[in-house]
Design a protein around this motif. Structure first.
Motif: not given
Length: 296
Positions: A106-107, A110, A119-122, A143-144, A168
Motif C-alpha cells: 500500500t505504501e 501510494a 492522491r491516495f487513501l486506503d 491517509g492525510d 497511509v
C-alpha cells in the motif's frame, strides 16, 4: 472537487456491487471497469452506470477511482499495469483502495499515485455483502487527514462507521488486525463446534451455552445458522479470502517483529480447509470440514 465528483470503480464483486449501488443511489456519476469477475451489472447499468474497458480509460473520466479488488497483486495490476489506472489518472484525482492489502505494498502504491500527480487513501472495509448492499459498511481509512475529510461524503454514501486510522497504510494495518481477530474467533468456534458434534452435543445446547457465557458475540451469531441448520449465509466469505487475509496478517506481523504463533495456527487451519473444501467454500463450512477431520 465538485459536489458530486465523477467516480470510476474497479472490482464489482460481492462487496463492490453494494458499494456501486449506493454511490448511484446518492447521485454520483459512476463508471465501472469491465472484468470477468464482476457480479452482474444489469441493476447498475439500469441506474445509470457506464463501463470502461481499461483502467486508464476508467481514470481518464474520473475525479475519484475506487478499488475493491481481491488483494495486493490485483491492486498493483489495476493501478500499475499496462493500460492501468495511473496511465489515465487526472492531476489531483484521488485513488481510494477499499481492498484488503499488505501495508508495505500500500505504501509503495501510494508513492506511485503521488508521483503520477494523484492522491491516495486506503479505506478497507469490514462487515458483509448484506451491509454493503445496505450502505452500512465499516471503513478503516489511512491517509492525510485533510484528504480524508474531503472524501468523507463519498465514503458516507456506502459506509455507516468511518474511522480515520492514521497515515497511509494504517487502514490496511487495522483491517488485517480486525480480520485476524474475527476469523480467529470463527476458527476457534468452528473447532469447538466440530468437537462438540463428534461428542454428540446437541447444537442448540452448544449455541445456548456459548451465547449465555464467554462464547457469545458476532462470530457466534454469524456461525449460528450453520451450526443449527447448515446454512452458510451468515458469513458469505470465501475460505480462500480468509486464507489470503491471514497470510497478509502473518506477513505484517513478521515484518514488524510481532508475535504470531497463534496466527500461524489459524492460518494453517484455513489453508487445510481450502485444500479439502475448495477455494469457493464459505467460511462457516469450516465446522463440517473439521468435524470430518478434513482440516485437522
Amino acid at each position: 472537487m465538485t459536489a458530486k465528483p465523477s467516480i470510476g470503480m474497479a472490482g464489482i464483486g460481492l462487496m463492490g456491487h453494494g458499494i456501486a449501488r449506493n454511490l448511484l443511489r446518492h447521485g454520483y456519476p459512476l463508471a465501472v471497469l469491465e472484468h470477468a469477475g464482476n457480479q452482474p451489472l444489469d441493476e447498475l447499468l439500469a441506474a445509470g452506470a457506464t463501463t470502461r474497458a481499461s483502467g486508464a480509460q476508467l481514470a481518464a473520466g474520473a475525479d475519484v477511482v475506487i478499488l475493491c479488488v481481491t488483494g495486493s497483486p490485483q491492486v498493483e495490476a489495476v493501478l500499475l499495469g499496462d493500460g492501468g489506472v495511473l496511465q489515465g489518472l487526472r492531476p489531483g484525482a484521488v485513488v481510494i483502495d477499499c481492498s484488503t492489502a499488505i501495508p508495505t505494498s500500500t505504501e509503495r502504491v501510494a508513492q506511485a499515485v503521488a508521483a503520477a500527480g494523484g492522491r491516495f487513501l486506503d479505506a478497507p472495509m469490514t462487515r458483509t455483502p448484506k451491509e454493503a448492499a445496505e450502505g452500512r459498511l465499516n471503513l478503516l481509512v489511512g491517509g492525510d487527514a485533510a484528504l480524508f475529510a474531503e472524501c468523507r461524503p463519498i465514503l458516507a454514501s456506502f459506509a455507516e462507521n468511518i474511522t480515520h486510522a492514521g497515515p497511509v497504510g494504517a487502514g490496511h494495518r487495522m483491517k488485517l488486525l480486525h480480520n485476524y481477530v474475527s476469523l480467529g474467533f470463527v476458527a476457534l468456534l468452528a473447532e469447538a463446534a466440530a468437537c462438540s458434534e463428534r461428542a454428540g452435543i446437541d447444537p442448540q445446547v452448544l449455541v445456548q451455552v456459548l451465547a449465555q457465557g464467554g462464547g457469545g458475540g458476532a462470530a457466534l451469531e454469524r456461525l449460528k445458522p450453520y451450526l443449527l441448520a447448515r446454512d452458510p449465509s451468515g458469513l458469505r466469505f470465501f475460505m480462500s479470502n480468509a486464507q489470503k487475509d491471514l497470510g497478509y496478517y502473518a506477513t505484517m506481523a513478521e515484518d514488524g517483529g510481532a508475535a504470531h504463533a497463534i496466527a500461524d495456527g489459524v492460518l494453517a487451519t484455513y489453508e487445510r480447509a481450502v485444500q479439502q473444501g475448495g477455494a469457493q467454500a464459505l467460511v462457516p463450512e469450516l465446522v463440517s470440514l473439521l468435524a470430518q477431520g478434513g482440516a485437522r
